[in-house]
Design an enzyme around this catalytic site. Structure first.
Site, PDB file in Angstrom:
ATOM      1  N   LYS A   1       0.852  -1.186   0.000  1.00  0.00           N
ATOM      2  CA  LYS A   1       0.000   0.000   0.000  1.00  0.00           C
ATOM      3  C   LYS A   1       0.892   1.242   0.000  1.00  0.00           C
ATOM      4  O   LYS A   1       1.382   1.665   1.039  1.00  0.00           O
ATOM      5  CB  LYS A   1      -0.909   0.012   1.235  1.00  0.00           C
ATOM      6  CG  LYS A   1      -2.028   1.008   1.122  1.00  0.00           C
ATOM      7  CD  LYS A   1      -2.354   1.712   2.407  1.00  0.00           C
ATOM      8  CE  LYS A   1      -1.355   2.710   2.855  1.00  0.00           C
ATOM      9  NZ  LYS A   1      -1.092   3.826   1.938  1.00  0.00           N
TER      10      LYS A   1
ATOM     11  N   GLU B   1      10.300   1.070  10.163  1.00  0.00           N
ATOM     12  CA  GLU B   1      11.307   2.057   9.774  1.00  0.00           C
ATOM     13  C   GLU B   1      10.653   3.419   9.949  1.00  0.00           C
ATOM     14  O   GLU B   1       9.864   3.842   9.114  1.00  0.00           O
ATOM     15  CB  GLU B   1      11.720   1.856   8.304  1.00  0.00           C
ATOM     16  CG  GLU B   1      12.327   0.505   8.010  1.00  0.00           C
ATOM     17  CD  GLU B   1      13.741   0.372   8.521  1.00  0.00           C
ATOM     18  OE1 GLU B   1      14.319   1.362   9.013  1.00  0.00           O
ATOM     19  OE2 GLU B   1      14.279  -0.754   8.448  1.00  0.00           O
TER      20      GLU B   1
ATOM     21  N   CYS C   1      14.201  10.462   6.091  1.00  0.00           N
ATOM     22  CA  CYS C   1      14.322  10.085   7.500  1.00  0.00           C
ATOM     23  C   CYS C   1      15.792  10.164   7.926  1.00  0.00           C
ATOM     24  O   CYS C   1      16.093  10.329   9.102  1.00  0.00           O
ATOM     25  CB  CYS C   1      13.786   8.685   7.706  1.00  0.00           C
ATOM     26  SG  CYS C   1      14.501   7.510   6.558  1.00  0.00           S
TER      27      CYS C   1
HETATM   28  P1  NAD Z   1       2.993   8.733   7.378  1.00  0.00           P
HETATM   29  O1  NAD Z   1       3.243   7.902   8.568  1.00  0.00           O
HETATM   30  O2  NAD Z   1       1.988   9.799   7.451  1.00  0.00           O
HETATM   31  O3  NAD Z   1       2.557   7.821   6.141  1.00  0.00           O
HETATM   32  C1  NAD Z   1       3.281   6.684   5.787  1.00  0.00           C
HETATM   33  C2  NAD Z   1       2.322   5.650   5.267  1.00  0.00           C
HETATM   34  O4  NAD Z   1       1.409   5.309   6.288  1.00  0.00           O
HETATM   35  C3  NAD Z   1       1.499   6.096   4.075  1.00  0.00           C
HETATM   36  O5  NAD Z   1       1.413   5.023   3.167  1.00  0.00           O
HETATM   37  C4  NAD Z   1       0.150   6.376   4.682  1.00  0.00           C
HETATM   38  O6  NAD Z   1      -0.916   6.194   3.787  1.00  0.00           O
HETATM   39  C5  NAD Z   1       0.091   5.340   5.781  1.00  0.00           C
HETATM   40  N1  NAD Z   1      -0.827   5.644   6.874  1.00  0.00           N
HETATM   41  C6  NAD Z   1      -1.209   6.860   7.320  1.00  0.00           C
HETATM   42  N2  NAD Z   1      -2.061   6.712   8.361  1.00  0.00           N
HETATM   43  C7  NAD Z   1      -2.219   5.380   8.558  1.00  0.00           C
HETATM   44  C8  NAD Z   1      -2.958   4.593   9.483  1.00  0.00           C
HETATM   45  N3  NAD Z   1      -3.725   5.164  10.422  1.00  0.00           N
HETATM   46  N4  NAD Z   1      -2.860   3.244   9.401  1.00  0.00           N
HETATM   47  C9  NAD Z   1      -2.080   2.669   8.480  1.00  0.00           C
HETATM   48  N5  NAD Z   1      -1.365   3.361   7.563  1.00  0.00           N
HETATM   49  C10 NAD Z   1      -1.418   4.694   7.607  1.00  0.00           C
HETATM   50  O7  NAD Z   1       4.423   9.256   6.961  1.00  0.00           O
HETATM   51  P2  NAD Z   1       4.795  10.151   5.697  1.00  0.00           P
HETATM   52  O8  NAD Z   1       4.509  11.549   6.054  1.00  0.00           O
HETATM   53  O9  NAD Z   1       4.210   9.592   4.456  1.00  0.00           O
HETATM   54  O10 NAD Z   1       6.363   9.877   5.570  1.00  0.00           O
HETATM   55  C11 NAD Z   1       7.275  10.584   6.262  1.00  0.00           C
HETATM   56  C12 NAD Z   1       7.740   9.805   7.458  1.00  0.00           C
HETATM   57  O11 NAD Z   1       8.340   8.580   7.049  1.00  0.00           O
HETATM   58  C13 NAD Z   1       8.819  10.541   8.211  1.00  0.00           C
HETATM   59  O12 NAD Z   1       8.620  10.463   9.584  1.00  0.00           O
HETATM   60  C14 NAD Z   1      10.087   9.805   7.806  1.00  0.00           C
HETATM   61  O13 NAD Z   1      11.132   9.929   8.703  1.00  0.00           O
HETATM   62  C15 NAD Z   1       9.606   8.426   7.681  1.00  0.00           C
HETATM   63  N6  NAD Z   1      10.498   7.619   6.845  1.00  0.00           N
HETATM   64  C16 NAD Z   1      11.269   6.678   7.467  1.00  0.00           C
HETATM   65  C17 NAD Z   1      12.152   5.926   6.728  1.00  0.00           C
HETATM   66  C18 NAD Z   1      12.982   4.880   7.405  1.00  0.00           C
HETATM   67  O14 NAD Z   1      13.443   3.963   6.728  1.00  0.00           O
HETATM   68  N7  NAD Z   1      13.207   4.938   8.709  1.00  0.00           N
HETATM   69  C19 NAD Z   1      12.257   6.102   5.352  1.00  0.00           C
HETATM   70  C20 NAD Z   1      11.464   7.085   4.735  1.00  0.00           C
HETATM   71  C21 NAD Z   1      10.576   7.825   5.528  1.00  0.00           C
END
Ligand code: NAD
Length: 495
Positions: free
Chosen positions: A191, A267, A301
């Site tokens: 997803k 992650e 991240c």
């Molecule tokens: P987010 O958590 O808002 O969204 C990530 C994913 O989660 C999306 O696919 C979104 O649709 C889904 N999502 C949102 N709400 C949900 C719920 N209630 N239940 C299940 N899924 C849900 O994060 P973002 O803003 O898209 O991405 C940025 C974040 O990702 C930052 O915090 C960044 O640090 C992190 N990130 C981490 C890594 C890593 O490997 N550690 C890599 C890239 C990004």
């Protein structure tokens, strides 16, 4: 369609979008959402809409899991060499589609085209690495120490997996999960983030056209991630969830995963300190800072979130970094020569602006930047702040933008205390020429990864992941494969 480097016409953009499937990939076929619902994907550089894609609900999610479950036994039984061969061919297909995939990444996510090409190469590297690893899944055989039995340890695939990925690396975060899962013999439901589904759908089309059997990889796009996730996490057939995204959402998924006691990889967010010690090669530190801060426009991240610089070189470092930031070109990623694209949306930009305002109100100096950029799209000027102290509104905030706050430290103890003074623990960067200090870094820094005299740690052959609120589990390297393997131990009587 292969645009010449850095030159993209409107017709090429339209052709790239027209080639993207708009449906849900379930069991090797494209499907509409049962409700017929769709949602619009926007270009963050203009705010204009790019195209509409299917908006799945819990029923489509369950259908995707049905397909993954049906395909599971056959894929698990496929000889590792054949799984490896299929991954190799998928790797080649992704590499061949680099220009098309890169353009989609730039259109929906915003980063400059050159960086998007880099992401496709990085994404392909995971497929290559795990094609190589697929044939090296082994076990263990020993005699029981006390005698009387032989101990045989074997590995098998975890089972059906659910992957949730973020918008900032639309293809790399996907292949980093899909490739090891497939190598291990797992089947998957993916997803992607609602801001960037197009690249994922284009990748799904490459999978569909490959000889990976139907149902092994399923991709669903949705504006209801909570509803879709609840349906899958609550389904007893699912065995593993791997999530990349914010700590807040990660926490919810971990809680939901408890019902069926899933294997979980997380992650999550980061708050990376970038340490520059007094003995550092300052030119190298500035070069590394450019990469650690500005890769992906700061929306990573792994982005350096805090620059901690020894007081003897803090001013010189700030001056040199500001000089380099002054030469950056900010604009739509499809235009030639751009260094920094837009932020993902207005909320992302507002968050950056409020963190900068908090630092300035607390007395930080704006060396360069400090403002949003006018015009359509969500641009923010590359910004260097020096003289930053302990600031509410900045402390523990993942900036996710092209902003470099610099804080001076006096000695190593203070530097490491500041570096660890955060809930996050993903990555740190350290610039020093002192071997003793370098060797002590793993003990002194509470993080999963450390860049030593370099501003980039990501590598398909290395275990990527964090500690504390940055999550658990590793992606990449042999460690990444273990996330998708279960252990069975046989005690064989020898009496
Ligand atoms: P987010 O958590 O808002 O969204 C990530 C994913 O989660 C999306 O696919 C979104 O649709 C889904 N999502 C949102 N709400 C949900 C719920 N209630 N239940 C299940 N899924 C849900 O994060 P973002 O803003 O898209 O991405 C940025 C974040 O990702 C930052 O915090 C960044 O640090 C992190 N990130 C981490 C890594 C890593 O490997 N550690 C890599 C890239 C990004």
């Amino acid at each position: 369609m292969s645009p010449a480097p850095e030159t993209v016409t409107a017709a090429e953009e339209a052709a790239a979008l027209a080639a993207v499937p708009r449906g849900l990939l379930i069991d090797g076929e494209w499907h509409h959402a049962g409700s017929g619902a769709t949602f619009v994907v926007d270009d963050p550089a203009t705010g204009a809409s790019l195209m509409e894609v299917a908006d799945a609900g819990p029923d489509e999610a369950t259908a995707a899991l049905d397909a993954a479950c049906a395909a599971g036994p056959g894929w698990a039984a496929t000889p590792p060499r054949l799984r490896a061969d299929a991954l190799w061919r998928l790797h080649d297909a992704v590499v061949a589609a680099t220009e098309d995939l890169a353009l989609l990444i730039t259109l929906e996510m915003g980063k400059p085209l050159g960086e998007s090409r880099g992401e496709v190469a990085y994404a392909a590297a995971f497929i290559r690495w795990y094609a190589e690893e697929a044939t090296r899944i082994d076990g263990r055989y020993t005699r029981a120490p006390e005698g009387g039995s032989r101990l045989l340890v074997t590995m098998r695939p975890v089972g059906p997996c659910y992957f949730v990925t973020p918008w900032n690396f639309p293809i790399a975060m996907l292949t980093r999960k899909v490739a090891p899962a497939l190598a291990a013999g797992c089947t998957v439901v993916c997803k992607p983030a609602e801001q960037t589904p197009l690249t994922a759908l284009a990748f799904a089309d490459l999978v569909r056209a490959s000889d990976i059997p139907s149902g092994v990889v399923n991709v669903i796009t949705t504006t209801d991630p909570a509803g879709v996730s609840d349906a899958l996490l609550g389904d007893r057939r699912l065995r593993k969830v791997s999530f990349t995204g914010s700590t807040e959402v990660g926490r919810r998924i971990v809680a939901a995963s408890a019902t069926n006691l899933l294997r979980v990889s997380m992650e999550l967010g980061g708050d990376a300190p970038f340490l520059v010690f007094a003995d550092a090669d300052l030119d190298a530190a500035v070069e590394g800072a450019m990469l650690a801060k500005l890769r992906n426009g700061g929306e990573a991240c792994t982005a350096a979130n805090r620059f901690l610089v020894h007081e003897s070189v803090a001013d010189a470092f700030a001056e040199r970094l500001a000089e380099r930031f002054a030469g950056l070109r900010v604009g739509r990623g499809t235009e030639p020569g751009m260094d920094v694209g837009p932020l993902i949306d207005d909320d992302g930009r507002a968050k950056v602006a409020s963190a900068v305002a908090a630092a300035v109100a607390a007395g930080a100096d704006v060396r360069i930047g400090g403002d949003a950029v006018d015009g359509p799209g969500y641009f923010y000027a590359p910004t260097v702040l020096s003289g930053v102290g302990d600031v509410d509104g900045l402390r523990g905030v993942e900036l996710f933008g092209p902003v470099a706050p610099i804080r001076a430290f006096g000695d190593d103890d203070e530097a490491f205390a500041l570096a660890n003074d955060t809930d996050y623990g993903l990555v740190a960067y350290a610039y020093t020429r002192d071997l003793r200090r370098t060797m002590a870094l793993p003990e002194r820094l509470e993080v999963g990864m450390i860049g030593v005299n370099r501003g980039l740690v990501s590598n398909a052959a290395a275990p990527f992941g964090g500690v504390k609120h940055s999550g658990f589990g590793r992606e990449g390297g042999p460690e990444g494969l273990r996330e998708y393997l279960e252990t069975t131990y046989l005690a064989i009587d020898e009496s």
